[in-house]
Scaffold this motif. Structure first.
Motif: not given
Ligand code: NAD
Length: 297
Positions: A104-123
Motif C-alpha cells: 500500500d503506497t499511501r501506507r508507506v508514505l504515511r509510515s515514514v516519520r515526517p521529520e525523516k521524510d526527505v522526499d517530502g511526500f508524507h501527508p
C-alpha cells in the motif's frame, strides 16, 4: 542568445556548499545518515538508488541501504521503515517508488516519520508545503527553484505554466510557484492530460515547466519568445546506442532552444538538481533532529 541552464554546475555548487554543514554535524558526532529502501528489481529504480548512495558517499553523508525481495510480504517493508524511524543514526529515509502492487503506497508514505521524510511526500509535509510552512520541499521542484536563483529567473508576477500534475513534480512545483515567497509569486496554470489546448497556455507563459513524461512533446512553436523552459522529463526512447536507448526530455530541444530565453538540457539540467536537493534535505533533517545549527547553501 539562449541561456543553457547548467544543472551539473549548479548541483556541484550545492554539493560543495553542503560541505561545511556536513563537517559541523560530523564533528558534533552526528554524521548525516540517509537510508534508501528498494523493493523492486526494476533496473531504473536500481540505478536511481545506487546513484543516491554514491552521491551520499561523495559528500560525506552516511548511506544505509536496505533491499527487500519484491515478492516479500508488505509487512517487511512497513517493519523496515519502523526500524529506520527508530534509528538515531538515520536522519532521512527514502523508499524508492514504485513499490510492488501488493504494498500500500499511501501506507508507506504515511509510515515514514515526517521529520525523516526527505522526499517530502508524507501527508503532513505535503500539507505544510501547501500552507506555506514547509519542512522539506520535494527535491525536483526545490532544485528547479535553485536553478531560478542561479540564473536570475524572475518568478514574481510571471506567468508560469506547469505541464503535469503528479504528486512528486507537478503539484509541488505549482504550490511553490504560488507561494508568497522567494521564487514564488507567479501566476500559475497547471496543465495535464485532460487540458484541451495545451499550446494556448504554454504560448502565454514566461516560464514553462514540462513534467509529463512524453518525449519531446513541447515544441518551439508552443513557446513564447524569451520564455524560460524547464524540462523535467527523463524518457527512454529506442536509439542506435550501446544500450539500445537514449534519454530525452519532454521538450523538443532543437526547436525550443531557438525560441527560449533560457532552457534546461536533458541530461544535465533538472536531473542533477534533484539528486543534489536530496542531500540538502538530508542535511537539513540531520540538523533539525540533532539540534546542531548549520548554514545551508
Ligand atoms: P507522472 O506520470 O506521474 O505524471 C505525468 C503527468 O503529466 C500527469 O499528471 C498527466 O496528467 C500529465 N500528462 C501526461 N500526458 C500529457 C499530455 N500529453 N499533455 C499534458 N499533460 C500530460 O510523471 P512524473 O513522475 O511527474 O514525471 C514526469 C516526467 O519527469 C517523467 O519523464 C519522469 O521520468 C521525469 N522525472 C524527472 C525527474 C528529474 O529529476 N529530472 C524527477 C521526477 C520525474
Amino acid at each position: 542568445m539562449t541561456d543553457i541552464i547548467d544543472g551539473n554546475a549548479v548541483a556541484t555548487d550545492v554539493r560543495e556548499g553542503l560541505g561545511d554543514a556536513i563537517e559541523t554535524l560530523s564533528e558534533a558526532g552526528h554524521t548525516p545518515g540517509l537510508a534508501t529502501v528498494l523493493m523492486s528489481d526494476d533496473p531504473a529504480s536500481e540505478t536511481y538508488v545506487s546513484m543516491k548512495q554514491r552521491d551520499c558517499e561523495e559528500v560525506g553523508i552516511e548511506s544505509h541501504h536496505v533491499e527487500l525481495d519484491p515478492d516479500a510480504p508488505a509487512d517487511e517493508l512497513y517493519d523496515t521503515v519502523e526500524d529506520l524511524n527508530a534509528d538515531d543514526a538515520i536522519h532521512g529515509i527514502l523508499v524508492q517508488m514504485p513499490v510492488p502492487d501488493h504494498v500500500d503506497t499511501r501506507r508507506v508514505l504515511r509510515s515514514v516519520r515526517p521529520e525523516k521524510d526527505v522526499d517530502g511526500f508524507h501527508p503532513e509535509n505535503v500539507g505544510r508545503l501547501v500552507a506555506g510552512n514547509e519542512r522539506f520541499k520535494p527535491c525536483t521542484p526545490h532544485g528547479i527553484q535553485k536553478l531560478f536563483d542561479a540564473y536570475d529567473v524572475e518568478t514574481e508576477g510571471a506567468e508560469a505554466v506547469v505541464v503535469g500534475r503528479s504528486d512528486i513534480v507537478g503539484k509541488p512545483m505549482a504550490n511553490l510557484f504560488i507561494q508568497k515567497a522567494p521564487f514564488g509569486n507567479a501566476t500559475t496554470t497547471v496543465c495535464h492530460s485532460r487540458t484541451k489546448d495545451l499550446a494556448a497556455h504554454t504560448r502565454e507563459a514566461d516560464i514553462v515547466v514540462a513534467a509529463a513524461g512524453v518525449p519531446g512533446f513541447v515544441t518551439g512553436d508552443m513557446l513564447e519568445e524569451g520564455a524560460t523552459v524547464v524540462d523535467v522529463g527523463i524518457n527512454r526512447v529506442d536509439a542506435d546506442t550501446e544500450k539500445g536507448y537514449e534519454l530525452v526530455g519532454d521538450v523538443e530541444y532543437e526547436s525550443a532552444e531557438e525560441v527560449a530565453g533560457a532552457i534546461t538540457p536533458v541530461p544535465g539540467g533538472v536531473g542533477p538538481m534533484t539528486r543534489a536537493m536530496l542531500l540538502w534535505n538530508t542535511v537539513k533533517a540531520a540538523s533539525e533532529q540533532t539540534g546542531v545549527d548549520v548554514t545551508l547553501p
